[in-house]
Motif scaffolding. Sequence first.
Motif, PDB file in Angstrom:
ATOM      1  N   ALA A  98      -9.321  -5.081  -5.921  1.00 40.02           N
ATOM      2  CA  ALA A  98      -7.940  -5.552  -6.091  1.00 40.02           C
ATOM      3  C   ALA A  98      -7.802  -7.000  -5.608  1.00 40.02           C
ATOM      4  N   LEU A 107      -3.196  -3.345  -6.889  1.00 45.79           N
ATOM      5  CA  LEU A 107      -3.736  -2.014  -6.585  1.00 45.79           C
ATOM      6  C   LEU A 107      -3.662  -1.099  -7.802  1.00 45.79           C
ATOM      7  N   VAL A 140       0.840  -1.203   0.000  1.00 42.20           N
ATOM      8  CA  VAL A 140       0.000   0.000   0.000  1.00 42.20           C
ATOM      9  C   VAL A 140       0.875   1.253   0.000  1.00 42.20           C
ATOM     10  N   THR A 152       2.499   1.930  -3.278  1.00 38.78           N
ATOM     11  CA  THR A 152       1.556   2.390  -4.300  1.00 38.78           C
ATOM     12  C   THR A 152       1.100   3.823  -4.044  1.00 38.78           C
ATOM     13  N   LEU A 155      -9.809   2.891   0.208  1.00 35.18           N
ATOM     14  CA  LEU A 155      -9.101   1.620   0.122  1.00 35.18           C
ATOM     15  C   LEU A 155     -10.022   0.480   0.540  1.00 35.18           C
TER      16      LEU A 155
END
Lengths: 269, 215
Positions: free
Chosen positions: B137, B107, B38, B41, B129
């Motif tokens: 995702a 992602l 995460v 990204t 998210l």
Amino acid sequence: MPISASNATSAPAHEPGQPVVRIRGLKKSFGQIVVLDGINLDVHRGEVVTIIGPSGGGKTTLLRCINVLEIYDEGSIQIDGVEVGFTDSSGARRKRTESDLAHHRAETGMVFQLFYLFPHLTAAENVMLGLRKVRGFGKAEARAIAERWLDRVGLAAKADSLPSQLSGGQQQRVGIARAVAMEPKVLLLDEITSALDPELVGEVLSVVRKLAEEGMTMMVVTHEMAFAREVSSRVVFIDAGRIVAEGRPEDVFQKQSNERLRSFLARVS
Amino acid sequence: MADIFSSMQFLWRGLFVTVEVSLLVICLSLVAGLLLGVVVTYGPLPARLAIRLFSDVIRGIPILVLIFFVYYGLPLTGLNLNNFVSAVMALALFSTAQIIEIARGALQSIHHGQTEAAKAIGLTFAQRLLYVIFPQALRRFLPPWINSVTDVVKGSALVSLVGVVDLMLAIQQVIGRTYVPLPLYLLGALIYFSINYTLSSLSRILEARYAYIRE
């Protein structure tokens, strides 16, 4: 074309009182390219302001700045008197925090050219997500609101369909329902019929027409000139990042006072 | 007969260690890999670069070298880890690097418009998210992730080389006592295969389960 009934009730260009959207000296560049070069614009409650102009002229960027999908470089955008992208403390401009921005974006509904529905959620769940997580409604309440809006865009029967099971026009109507269900102060429509097959454009525009008649404040970027002429209280022509012409639709479309406006209208109609 | 019985018990304990190592590595690397995935990204540039460097370096080193480095190399810096911890840590590092890349790919494969639509209705970063990006995702993450889980199970055999008595080393020790290598190696292969075949079947079931989501 005759002026439609919705025009008769819409606000005049210089209504007294605070505008819903107040834009002053707005500038935005992407690297070397100046996209918005000093925009001044007020949108009052109940107005439908249509933004027309050539591609790359900054129309979409203007909408994206208003709900801060883009951060503007200079100038000011206020919604109901509150600066959207920045806080001002003792002269220092600071970008708003993530939760501030989220809070603000909930007040400005946005409908996208390519719908951007959430593919893993049904039509009703698409509408419910913001109601539940941002507005704090319970599941049953959110569901009821979602169903009411889906009904108003003519999709009551499709509440439990996934986006992939809907046509483009239906998906875009869900997109509209998702935005208006949040009861935004202004609804931003970004070329919402440009990705649709011609025979599906009408069903989406008629939903927008209905919202306009009900007094929803809207800013509409569109290439549908006949539609712009029909629903707008005001038409704004933007070229090269500036407002080149602005006025009541009949004035803008008929007088065509400006050379660039004239050549643009000649190309699109 | 008693010999076979005690051998079986020995193998059984080895299998238990293999499962234990694998589960530890899978859990540790899933948590670390998702977190770093995460950040790589969406995070700030320095953090992104640091994580990229970590994952590129780790993925460029053979797992065995990594295990030896942690077990024999780190004590030189004063960090003494026993063989079990060293082996688990090395495998977890390796698997974390894989999962960072899998998570990043999953992602990034979600169209930017999804983030914009989620922003437009006022969702915060964490909400975007949680409710919009992760659910989409997930189906792109699962198949390559289960693939990496099977790599972990197979890679766990390498812990035998630093003396952790897992299934692999248990088999070798039984062979050392009984001198019947072929059936025992076959048995070992069969056990590893059963575990991994079960996992990849699970992966196919999950893929089918999420196939209904289309953009």
